[in-house]
Motif scaffolding. Structure first.
Motif, PDB file in Angstrom:
ATOM      1  N   PHE A 290       6.368  15.618  -5.356  1.00 57.99           N
ATOM      2  CA  PHE A 290       5.738  14.299  -5.290  1.00 57.99           C
ATOM      3  C   PHE A 290       4.550  14.285  -4.337  1.00 57.99           C
ATOM      4  CE2 PHE A 290      10.172  13.202  -6.456  1.00 57.99           C
ATOM      5  CZ  PHE A 290       9.906  12.520  -7.634  1.00 57.99           C
ATOM      6  N   GLU A 291       3.567  13.436  -4.657  1.00 55.44           N
ATOM      7  CA  GLU A 291       2.430  13.199  -3.761  1.00 55.44           C
ATOM      8  C   GLU A 291       2.798  12.076  -2.795  1.00 55.44           C
ATOM      9  OE1 GLU A 291      -1.516  13.006  -5.346  1.00 55.44           O
ATOM     10  OE2 GLU A 291      -0.925  14.104  -7.161  1.00 55.44           O
ATOM     11  N   VAL A 292       2.383  12.207  -1.542  1.00 50.02           N
ATOM     12  CA  VAL A 292       2.846  11.294  -0.493  1.00 50.02           C
ATOM     13  C   VAL A 292       1.751  10.344  -0.006  1.00 50.02           C
ATOM     14  CG1 VAL A 292       3.962  11.206   1.778  1.00 50.02           C
ATOM     15  CG2 VAL A 292       4.467  13.084   0.241  1.00 50.02           C
ATOM     16  N   LYS A 293       0.510  10.686  -0.180  1.00 53.84           N
ATOM     17  CA  LYS A 293      -0.578   9.931   0.451  1.00 53.84           C
ATOM     18  C   LYS A 293      -0.991   8.708  -0.378  1.00 53.84           C
ATOM     19  CE  LYS A 293      -3.769  10.133   3.843  1.00 53.84           C
ATOM     20  NZ  LYS A 293      -3.525  10.417   5.256  1.00 53.84           N
ATOM     21  N   PRO A 294      -0.870   7.496   0.195  1.00 53.67           N
ATOM     22  CA  PRO A 294      -1.435   6.323  -0.487  1.00 53.67           C
ATOM     23  C   PRO A 294      -2.964   6.409  -0.514  1.00 53.67           C
ATOM     24  CG  PRO A 294       0.132   5.681   1.219  1.00 53.67           C
ATOM     25  CD  PRO A 294      -0.186   7.136   1.433  1.00 53.67           C
ATOM     26  N   GLU A 295      -3.543   5.817  -1.536  1.00 55.49           N
ATOM     27  CA  GLU A 295      -4.995   5.844  -1.663  1.00 55.49           C
ATOM     28  C   GLU A 295      -5.512   4.451  -2.004  1.00 55.49           C
ATOM     29  OE1 GLU A 295      -6.281  10.177  -3.260  1.00 55.49           O
ATOM     30  OE2 GLU A 295      -5.076   9.007  -4.677  1.00 55.49           O
ATOM     31  N   LEU A 296      -6.768   4.198  -1.631  1.00 52.79           N
ATOM     32  CA  LEU A 296      -7.476   2.978  -2.004  1.00 52.79           C
ATOM     33  C   LEU A 296      -8.671   3.378  -2.855  1.00 52.79           C
ATOM     34  CD1 LEU A 296      -7.299   1.355   1.505  1.00 52.79           C
ATOM     35  CD2 LEU A 296      -6.350   0.297  -0.534  1.00 52.79           C
ATOM     36  N   TYR A 297      -9.053   2.494  -3.762  1.00 51.97           N
ATOM     37  CA  TYR A 297     -10.093   2.840  -4.723  1.00 51.97           C
ATOM     38  C   TYR A 297     -11.214   1.802  -4.686  1.00 51.97           C
ATOM     39  CZ  TYR A 297      -6.430   5.954  -6.340  1.00 51.97           C
ATOM     40  OH  TYR A 297      -5.439   6.919  -6.388  1.00 51.97           O
ATOM     41  N   LEU A 298     -12.358   2.223  -4.170  1.00 49.05           N
ATOM     42  CA  LEU A 298     -13.530   1.361  -4.102  1.00 49.05           C
ATOM     43  C   LEU A 298     -14.566   1.793  -5.123  1.00 49.05           C
ATOM     44  CD1 LEU A 298     -14.054   1.136  -0.217  1.00 49.05           C
ATOM     45  CD2 LEU A 298     -13.117  -0.638  -1.700  1.00 49.05           C
TER      46      LEU A 298
ATOM     47  N   LEU B 202       0.834  -1.206   0.000  1.00 51.67           N
ATOM     48  CA  LEU B 202       0.000   0.000   0.000  1.00 51.67           C
ATOM     49  C   LEU B 202       0.872   1.262   0.000  1.00 51.67           C
ATOM     50  CD1 LEU B 202      -2.695   1.403   0.057  1.00 51.67           C
ATOM     51  CD2 LEU B 202      -2.800   1.041   2.526  1.00 51.67           C
ATOM     52  N   LEU B 203       1.917   1.301   0.832  1.00 52.29           N
ATOM     53  CA  LEU B 203       2.788   2.479   0.853  1.00 52.29           C
ATOM     54  C   LEU B 203       3.519   2.640  -0.473  1.00 52.29           C
ATOM     55  CD1 LEU B 203       4.348   2.653   4.442  1.00 52.29           C
ATOM     56  CD2 LEU B 203       2.163   3.499   3.605  1.00 52.29           C
ATOM     57  N   ALA B 204       3.881   1.517  -1.095  1.00 52.19           N
ATOM     58  CA  ALA B 204       4.570   1.589  -2.387  1.00 52.19           C
ATOM     59  C   ALA B 204       3.651   2.052  -3.512  1.00 52.19           C
ATOM     60  CB  ALA B 204       5.180   0.234  -2.737  1.00 52.19           C
ATOM     61  N   SER B 205       2.344   2.101  -3.274  1.00 48.12           N
ATOM     62  CA  SER B 205       1.408   2.555  -4.313  1.00 48.12           C
ATOM     63  C   SER B 205       1.585   4.037  -4.643  1.00 48.12           C
ATOM     64  CB  SER B 205      -0.037   2.278  -3.900  1.00 48.12           C
ATOM     65  OG  SER B 205      -0.435   3.119  -2.814  1.00 48.12           O
ATOM     66  N   ILE B 206       2.337   4.778  -3.790  1.00 44.57           N
ATOM     67  CA  ILE B 206       2.622   6.169  -4.150  1.00 44.57           C
ATOM     68  C   ILE B 206       3.607   6.243  -5.321  1.00 44.57           C
ATOM     69  CG2 ILE B 206       2.171   6.993  -1.806  1.00 44.57           C
ATOM     70  CD1 ILE B 206       5.236   7.341  -1.491  1.00 44.57           C
ATOM     71  N   ILE B 207       4.314   5.148  -5.590  1.00 38.00           N
ATOM     72  CA  ILE B 207       5.284   5.153  -6.691  1.00 38.00           C
ATOM     73  C   ILE B 207       4.575   5.224  -8.045  1.00 38.00           C
ATOM     74  CG2 ILE B 207       7.150   3.870  -7.821  1.00 38.00           C
ATOM     75  CD1 ILE B 207       7.999   2.891  -5.040  1.00 38.00           C
ATOM     76  N   PRO B 208       3.635   4.314  -8.364  1.00 32.42           N
ATOM     77  CA  PRO B 208       2.938   4.466  -9.650  1.00 32.42           C
ATOM     78  C   PRO B 208       2.137   5.765  -9.742  1.00 32.42           C
ATOM     79  CG  PRO B 208       1.926   2.749  -8.311  1.00 32.42           C
ATOM     80  CD  PRO B 208       3.223   3.082  -7.665  1.00 32.42           C
ATOM     81  N   LYS B 209       1.613   6.207  -8.628  1.00 33.83           N
ATOM     82  CA  LYS B 209       0.856   7.460  -8.613  1.00 33.83           C
ATOM     83  C   LYS B 209       1.720   8.617  -9.104  1.00 33.83           C
ATOM     84  CE  LYS B 209      -1.853  10.255  -5.338  1.00 33.83           C
ATOM     85  NZ  LYS B 209      -2.274  10.349  -3.914  1.00 33.83           N
ATOM     86  N   ASN B 210       2.958   8.675  -8.615  1.00 36.35           N
ATOM     87  CA  ASN B 210       3.858   9.749  -9.014  1.00 36.35           C
ATOM     88  C   ASN B 210       4.478   9.524 -10.386  1.00 36.35           C
ATOM     89  OD1 ASN B 210       4.110  11.816  -6.770  1.00 36.35           O
ATOM     90  ND2 ASN B 210       4.362   9.923  -5.604  1.00 36.35           N
ATOM     91  N   LEU B 211       4.692   8.267 -10.749  1.00 41.40           N
ATOM     92  CA  LEU B 211       5.226   7.987 -12.086  1.00 41.40           C
ATOM     93  C   LEU B 211       4.266   8.451 -13.175  1.00 41.40           C
ATOM     94  CD1 LEU B 211       6.737   4.427 -11.541  1.00 41.40           C
ATOM     95  CD2 LEU B 211       8.013   6.514 -12.063  1.00 41.40           C
ATOM     96  N   LYS B 212       2.976   8.307 -12.914  1.00 44.23           N
ATOM     97  CA  LYS B 212       1.990   8.748 -13.895  1.00 44.23           C
ATOM     98  C   LYS B 212       1.971  10.271 -14.029  1.00 44.23           C
ATOM     99  CE  LYS B 212      -0.022   4.989 -15.523  1.00 44.23           C
ATOM    100  NZ  LYS B 212      -0.115   4.679 -16.961  1.00 44.23           N
ATOM    101  N   LYS B 213       2.378  10.965 -12.963  1.00 46.20           N
ATOM    102  CA  LYS B 213       2.518  12.420 -13.051  1.00 46.20           C
ATOM    103  C   LYS B 213       3.786  12.783 -13.829  1.00 46.20           C
ATOM    104  CE  LYS B 213       1.739  15.112  -9.565  1.00 46.20           C
ATOM    105  NZ  LYS B 213       1.883  15.695  -8.207  1.00 46.20           N
TER     106      LYS B 213
END
Length: 350
Positions: free
Chosen positions: A150-158, A15-26
């Motif tokens: 960079f964005e720091v907050k992990p997110e979940l998507y329901l 979950l914490l590593a999910s900030i990596i793809p989030k920022n890569l897409k930016k």
């Protein structure tokens, strides 16, 4: 650009590593991002719009030489341009080495020769208020863009259907009370409070607060949990029948809870991703500076024995702390926990 992130192991790590793809897409809007993780943790990435392809693999396959070779070949034929490996253990080093990617980024440590083109030093001090576990992951991205915001907050998507299903799971609780998720055990007994302390904390909550209490634990821990609950003072505030074995269903349930109280672990990070108030009890061998994420936010509070009795930690390595974990945990008396828990409950209007 085609990118692979390798983050194996536990739910919180993924979950914490999910900030990596989030920022890569930016950084690279047209990139295609793959994410390889252990199958049991993959549900935290479901519906994540920043992950184009999720590769969920059974942990035992990553430990078996024959299976690892097959995975390495499947990665090589994808012709990735960039590998980011926050896991950096032998198996992921091998996958990175075999990938053929021009850029391969991980941490500075003893690794297979040639496994990475860039190795980042671990931080010796806190870099931000967000927690070292997040800082370290952002440091990997800074190889690509040192001055990027960079964005720091992990997110979940329901989905809306998942949100509705989670609410239905709580139909039997008292709607006039707030609902607390209580992590009755950690992911292992090493990360769990002594049983008698757990019982004392549950009894304190039912006696002093008008709340619904539901429990979180692993299916393999069910028998021990049942034994614990036999020693808890009976209360109509407790709903032991509300329990989700499936991780995705737990995430749906957590979305509707008003707070979580738990031993440090994945459930706490899931709650924080939903901006839920969290009270975290740390095992003595787990560094709070790394995994106490978003402690700068007023709704989050935690307790670690080191905060109370720092003299017990002087000149002790992590290995020593692990070996002494049981005796050290005994020092984190319920009175200490309850004092901090009272402040947490008051701060969050319970």
């Amino acid at each position: 650009m085609k990118i692979l992130i390798i983050q194996q192991k536990m739910i919180g790590d993924v979950l914490l590593a999910s900030i990596i793809p989030k920022n890569l897409k930016k950084l690279y809007p047209s990139s295609v991002v793959f994410f390889l993780c252990n199958k049991h943790a993959a549900p935290v990435l479901k519906n994540n719009p920043h992950v184009d392809k999720l590769i969920a693999i059974e942990e035992k396959k990553l430990q078996h030489p024959g299976s690892l070779l097959k995975i390495a070949y499947s990665i090589k034929v994808q012709k990735f341009d960039l590998i980011i490996d926050p896991y950096a253990k032998l198996g992921s080093q091998f996958l990175s080495l075999c990938s053929g990617a021009k850029q391969r980024i991980s941490y500075k440590k003893n690794t297979l020769p040639g496994a990475y083109t860039h190795q980042v030093l671990f931080s010796k001090k806190d870099l931000s208020v967000y927690g070292k576990a997040l800082d370290e992951r952002l440091n990997l991205l800074k190889v690509l863009a040192p001055n990027f915001n960079f964005e720091v907050k992990p997110e979940l998507y329901l989905t809306s259907e998942e949100i509705k299903a989670g609410k239905e799971s709580l139909n039997s609780v008292n709607p006039n009370r707030k609902t607390i998720m209580f992590g009755i055990l950690g992911s292992t007994l090493n990360k769990s409070m002594p049983v008698s302390y757990t019982i004392a904390v549950i009894n304190f909550l039912t006696k002093n607060y008008n709340v619904n209490i539901i429990f979180n634990y692993l299916p393999s821990q069910r028998q021990l949990v049942q034994e614990i609950l036999k020693s808890v003072i009976p209360s109509n505030k407790i709903y032991p029948h509300i329990f989700e074995e499936d991780l995705r269903n737990f995430i749906k349930l957590a979305y509707h809870c008003d707070a979580i109280i738990a031993n440090e672990g994945g459930s706490v990070h899931i709650a924080k991703a939903f901006n839920k108030p969290t009270f975290t009890i740390f095992s003595p061998f787990i560094p709070k500076s790394s995994w106490g994420t978003f402690e700068n936010e007023p709704q989050n509070k935690s307790i670690h024995l080191k905060d109370i009795k720092p003299e017990l930690f002087i000149e002790k390595s992590k290995k020593q702390l692990y070996l002494e974990r049981k005796s050290l945990y005994q020092e984190l008396k319920p009175a200490y926990i309850i004092k901090e828990l009272q402040a947490f409950m008051q701060a969050n209007s319970f």
